[in-house]
Design a protein around this motif. Sequence first.
Motif, PDB file in Angstrom:
ATOM      1  N   THR A  46      -9.447 -27.474  -9.909  1.00 20.90           N
ATOM      2  CA  THR A  46      -9.778 -28.350  -8.781  1.00 20.90           C
ATOM      3  C   THR A  46      -8.938 -29.614  -8.867  1.00 20.90           C
ATOM      4  O   THR A  46      -8.845 -30.236  -9.930  1.00 20.90           O
ATOM      5  N   LYS A 163     -19.123 -28.998  -8.258  1.00 22.63           N
ATOM      6  CA  LYS A 163     -18.532 -29.783  -7.180  1.00 22.63           C
ATOM      7  C   LYS A 163     -19.594 -30.272  -6.191  1.00 22.63           C
ATOM      8  O   LYS A 163     -19.452 -31.343  -5.606  1.00 22.63           O
ATOM      9  N   TYR A 755     -13.554 -23.059  -2.702  1.00 20.14           N
ATOM     10  CA  TYR A 755     -12.785 -23.447  -3.879  1.00 20.14           C
ATOM     11  C   TYR A 755     -11.784 -24.554  -3.533  1.00 20.14           C
ATOM     12  O   TYR A 755     -11.574 -25.478  -4.312  1.00 20.14           O
ATOM     13  N   ARG A 756     -11.141 -24.428  -2.389  1.00 17.63           N
ATOM     14  CA  ARG A 756     -10.083 -25.357  -2.002  1.00 17.63           C
ATOM     15  C   ARG A 756     -10.601 -26.552  -1.207  1.00 17.63           C
ATOM     16  O   ARG A 756      -9.809 -27.377  -0.734  1.00 17.63           O
ATOM     17  N   GLU A 759     -12.829 -32.509  -3.063  1.00 20.50           N
ATOM     18  CA  GLU A 759     -14.027 -33.131  -3.631  1.00 20.50           C
ATOM     19  C   GLU A 759     -14.464 -34.345  -2.819  1.00 20.50           C
ATOM     20  O   GLU A 759     -15.660 -34.602  -2.680  1.00 20.50           O
TER      21      GLU A 759
END
Length: 847
Positions: A46, A163, A755-756, A759
């Motif tokens: 990440t 996350k 996933y992408r 944050e």
Amino acid sequence: MMKRNGVKITGALLALSLFVLPATTVLAEKLPGAGYSPVQLEAVQTKEMTYYKTGSASIPGTLEWVTGTAALKFLPLSVTGDVTSVVLDGGVYWIGTETGLQRVDFGASDTKDIVQYMAGPRYLYGGDDHVTGLASDGKGGIWVRTASGVTHIAMPEKTLHDKSFIYEDLVESILDRRGMVHGAGFTFTETDSTLDAVNYNSKTGVFTSTPTTSDNDGLWTAMYAMGEIFRYKALQEQYGASPASGEQAEIADARAAALRATKAVLLLDYVSGRGNGFPARSYMLTSEASAATVGNSVYGYQSQNGFWFQNFVGPDMTNPNGIIPSMQRNDGVETIGYSMVRVTKDAENKKGSTLFPSGGTDVLNYNGLGLSQAAIDELNLTRPEGQKLGIDIKTRVGTTVTGAVYQVLPVITAATNNNDAKEDKTTGINNKPLFQLTAPVYEQIPEFFNDLFPDSAIVDGHIDMNQIVYKADTSADEVDGHYAMFYTAYKYLVGDSTDPELLELKSLIEETTHRMTELILKDDHYYIEDATGKSTQWSRWFAKYFNDSLGVMEQQVQWQSKIGVDEKGDDALSYGYEDGPLNALQVMAALKSASYIVAASYPADSAKYELAYEQAFAGSYSKEEPYINGKGYMAMAQDYIERRLVRQATNAYSENDNQPVTMDNAGDGTNTNATLHNDWTQYINYSDEELGWFPVFILVTLEQDAGRHAQIVAAYDQWYSNEVREENPFYTFLYQLAHPDKTDVDLQSAVRFLYRFPEFQIEFPVQWDRQDVLYIEPGDRDDYKQTNYALAPDERRIIKHNSNPFENDSQTTGANPGYNYHTGSIEAGSVFTLPYWLGRYFEIIKE
């Protein structure tokens, strides 16, 4: 300060968690016949950035900068002229260029992740995309140098669960406004004076913000609330009957967040005090800066635009105007005050567009804020001669062949009286408007909501309604979100709980759902009525709005080319024609969920709502007078693609001098190319896509009849035929719920989206000087060319689901060495948390 690595555990929180946990695990009601297997999630790399301005003492002096390109072996020299530096680190190529940074990993588990592109201030200091050096950090990340500064892009492995805490922390620290959650401006301060850099993941960094009202507070908060409800239920199941103390605290944290956000949305149905289920669009306290008026008077101009009312409650409060008939009560309940519309641009000049091609000059044919004739007549009973609305006091909103057209708008001043509608900021206590619309207040806000407010807003045990300023003119967006959240909270948060707080919430959800549904069905008008005596601008579900003159259009030869015109050959599509399929689903979901929610408390009305819902499956919808509201709406819901094509082809026809577009005569109109190829995806309203999710979720999880369920799914399949290319879990997981037997849904791409997902949803300007994607022309609703596939979320601009994810909006203006990373705008992570936790709960994904 943000929490790290889990949740804060306090004595009070732990006690709460112990109180609310069930004695045994409550198993989720999973979808029957589910054939899919959950996607097993894993920890993935990440991106986490730290920004150092050139000259910062915190830049490590031991970095070994690479300024050569010798490591780049797999590309010919003819295409590497703009490459400035290359680092090969553990099989991963980091390639610095004059226009950004690329990461190339031929071993990526998803081929779409082999090449990742990083540019603009999100990744390179100040948006200076000319890389002058690279240095490995020895941990899978990279240091990137430009003339403006240095960015460290760390690549730690994190689970999606890990996350999710970041999004939760941001809500708690800066995005929560009395339980309402959406984006906000922020300030970031690093409290460690020895660190001369900006790292949003810093353990000593602090985010601060003053959240303000947004246009659809309830919708955005409903999204967050639904995610938190599924978070609560998923964690309960995962941690079982005997969770550890940290797990207990996490469950309690989820419950508290779900309850707070649910209450915040529910509150919007009470802040007006009208007592009829009217859902406010938003509200403010008079102490908020955005609520200020010139001279701090209700007669002074308010710069926060919209249609706002200020409450005045108390024994000495008298209404300066009468109460329009539709807002009068005949059950003996007396008013306790009134609310007066504030002076804003919208209240003074929002005349609206005509709704019906069949014509009519009555204000009900306009979607602006003009008052209905019934409201005007009633108010005139209390007004002296010389001050009659529509006669002496009125605003000119246009001119026809027969003369000027006037309306009675909510605010009319001396400057706008019998003159053109305009924005008049000169009003005040000594220059009061000639007319300001009022609405009755019948009830106090229930004490259940007191804990959302500061002590300064509580008077004698009640929320001080005189500190409330609420936004009316509620859209279908709000209603959409409210019903979906009511249903989700009622079924999944409350369920069969005996917790007194949840039981009180259950009672209020039942009451509010009943009131709002009665408001929609009142006099069979199928709309949300406002203080103007007519529908709000967007909350309409009546048949004429969607289908006016449709019978006439179908008789014209142009209809064979999907062009809707009248006998004169002019565009005759009603204002709401293309909204029909979405709004049909909306009102069906409202009726179905209302029947479910009020079954025990209002059984007769529950049966009435179910009958109204069943009418949606009764044959065809109305195309001419007399229009029957609700009848055949399922068939209208299945016209989604067809109506997009008709609207698109009709636009192209109008742009082409009222000639059907062909290959021989095609001009360069916005809709021309897509019309020639029947490509309806170039006429997508992405906000509608987002709104369509909520009623479909209700209907596919609540409808038990196989035949009706299949029709609902068939309607959603049309939407998903475009949504599939977005690879968005918000839509993909819903599609899987609609097709529980399907085993070939591309869940992996949806998981990759998560996933992408960045944050921090900071709205950095995006750079689009890319050669690795193909571009297509702009869509009808967009000003910029589009990518021909959806880029990963961390490579494009930050959006909710209501914007075009393919739009190429180049926002950067070049290098800015003085870029301020300490302030900016940030969105809530609800677009991550809702699909993530819904996916966890329905076992589409598994940590």
